[in-house]
Design a protein around this motif. Structure first.
Motif, PDB file in Angstrom:
ATOM      1  N   UNK A  12     -18.280 -10.793  48.922  1.00 10.35           N
ATOM      2  CA  UNK A  12     -18.839 -11.998  48.285  1.00 10.35           C
ATOM      3  C   UNK A  12     -20.321 -11.816  48.011  1.00 10.35           C
ATOM      4  N   UNK A  13     -21.028 -11.287  48.993  1.00  3.17           N
ATOM      5  CA  UNK A  13     -22.464 -11.066  48.833  1.00  3.17           C
ATOM      6  C   UNK A  13     -22.802 -10.082  47.733  1.00  3.17           C
ATOM      7  N   UNK A  14     -21.916  -9.131  47.511  1.00  3.33           N
ATOM      8  CA  UNK A  14     -22.134  -8.119  46.478  1.00  3.33           C
ATOM      9  C   UNK A  14     -21.530  -8.524  45.133  1.00  3.33           C
ATOM     10  N   UNK A  15     -20.766  -9.604  45.123  1.00  3.41           N
ATOM     11  CA  UNK A  15     -20.118 -10.038  43.890  1.00  3.41           C
ATOM     12  C   UNK A  15     -18.922  -9.188  43.509  1.00  3.41           C
ATOM     13  N   UNK A  16     -18.293  -8.561  44.484  1.00  2.00           N
ATOM     14  CA  UNK A  16     -17.135  -7.706  44.231  1.00  2.00           C
ATOM     15  C   UNK A  16     -15.870  -8.543  44.370  1.00  2.00           C
ATOM     16  N   UNK A  17     -15.038  -8.532  43.332  1.00  2.00           N
ATOM     17  CA  UNK A  17     -13.820  -9.348  43.340  1.00  2.00           C
ATOM     18  C   UNK A  17     -12.538  -8.518  43.446  1.00  2.00           C
ATOM     19  N   UNK A  18     -12.636  -7.204  43.340  1.00  2.00           N
ATOM     20  CA  UNK A  18     -11.445  -6.353  43.415  1.00  2.00           C
ATOM     21  C   UNK A  18     -11.372  -5.679  44.786  1.00  2.00           C
ATOM     22  N   UNK A  19     -10.277  -4.998  45.028  1.00  2.00           N
ATOM     23  CA  UNK A  19     -10.087  -4.282  46.296  1.00  2.00           C
ATOM     24  C   UNK A  19     -10.389  -2.791  46.185  1.00  2.00           C
ATOM     25  N   UNK A  20     -10.918  -2.377  45.051  1.00  2.00           N
ATOM     26  CA  UNK A  20     -11.142  -0.949  44.794  1.00  2.00           C
ATOM     27  C   UNK A  20     -12.091  -0.327  45.815  1.00  2.00           C
ATOM     28  N   UNK A  21     -13.115  -1.043  46.237  1.00  2.58           N
ATOM     29  CA  UNK A  21     -14.129  -0.496  47.158  1.00  2.58           C
ATOM     30  C   UNK A  21     -13.877  -0.860  48.615  1.00  2.58           C
ATOM     31  N   UNK A  22     -12.733  -1.474  48.906  1.00  6.67           N
ATOM     32  CA  UNK A  22     -12.476  -1.966  50.261  1.00  6.67           C
ATOM     33  C   UNK A  22     -12.557  -0.879  51.334  1.00  6.67           C
ATOM     34  N   UNK A  23     -12.026   0.287  51.054  1.00  6.23           N
ATOM     35  CA  UNK A  23     -12.077   1.372  52.032  1.00  6.23           C
ATOM     36  C   UNK A  23     -13.498   1.761  52.384  1.00  6.23           C
ATOM     37  N   UNK A  24     -14.328   1.877  51.365  1.00  6.28           N
ATOM     38  CA  UNK A  24     -15.733   2.250  51.576  1.00  6.28           C
ATOM     39  C   UNK A  24     -16.487   1.144  52.300  1.00  6.28           C
ATOM     40  N   UNK A  25     -16.276  -0.098  51.870  1.00  7.99           N
ATOM     41  CA  UNK A  25     -16.965  -1.227  52.504  1.00  7.99           C
ATOM     42  C   UNK A  25     -16.507  -1.386  53.950  1.00  7.99           C
ATOM     43  N   UNK A  26     -15.222  -1.206  54.199  1.00  8.14           N
ATOM     44  CA  UNK A  26     -14.706  -1.302  55.569  1.00  8.14           C
ATOM     45  C   UNK A  26     -15.329  -0.230  56.455  1.00  8.14           C
TER      46      UNK A  26
END
Length: 92
Positions: A12-26
């Motif tokens: 939310x803070x980054x404005x990301x709405x997809x799950x594409x970066x979830x692995x990296x963010x996790x």
């Protein structure tokens, strides 16, 4: 600390709405939590909103500055020092 909640708030803070970066963010979120607990000696309380938001803000900064090698912003340093003073070594 609930990693999924932190990841969702980071997105939310980054404005990301997809799950594409979830692995990296996790991975960033897990690293931030591990660093705060193991290296900084903090006893994070998952029920404390200030602990949650600090983890989110720290992870957002890590995500944004991953290629720049910048120093931690002063506001994060200040909040980290306060957390270390107030909760360092205590167990929730």
């Amino acid at each position: 600390m609930d990693v999924k909640t932190v990841v969702d708030l980071v997105k939310e803070g980054l404005g990301i709405r997809t799950n594409v970066r979830d692995g990296f963010i996790t991975a960033i979120v897990n690293g931030v939590i591990k660093e705060l607990e193991d290296e900084k000696g903090l006893a994070l309380d998952p029920a404390n909103p200030s602990h949650l938001i600090f983890c989110v803000d720290y992870a957002v900064w890590r995500y944004k500055s991953r290629d720049e090698g910048r120093h931690m912003p002063r506001h994060l340093q200040y909040r980290l020092h306060n957390l270390i003073i107030h909760v360092g070594g205590k167990r929730p």
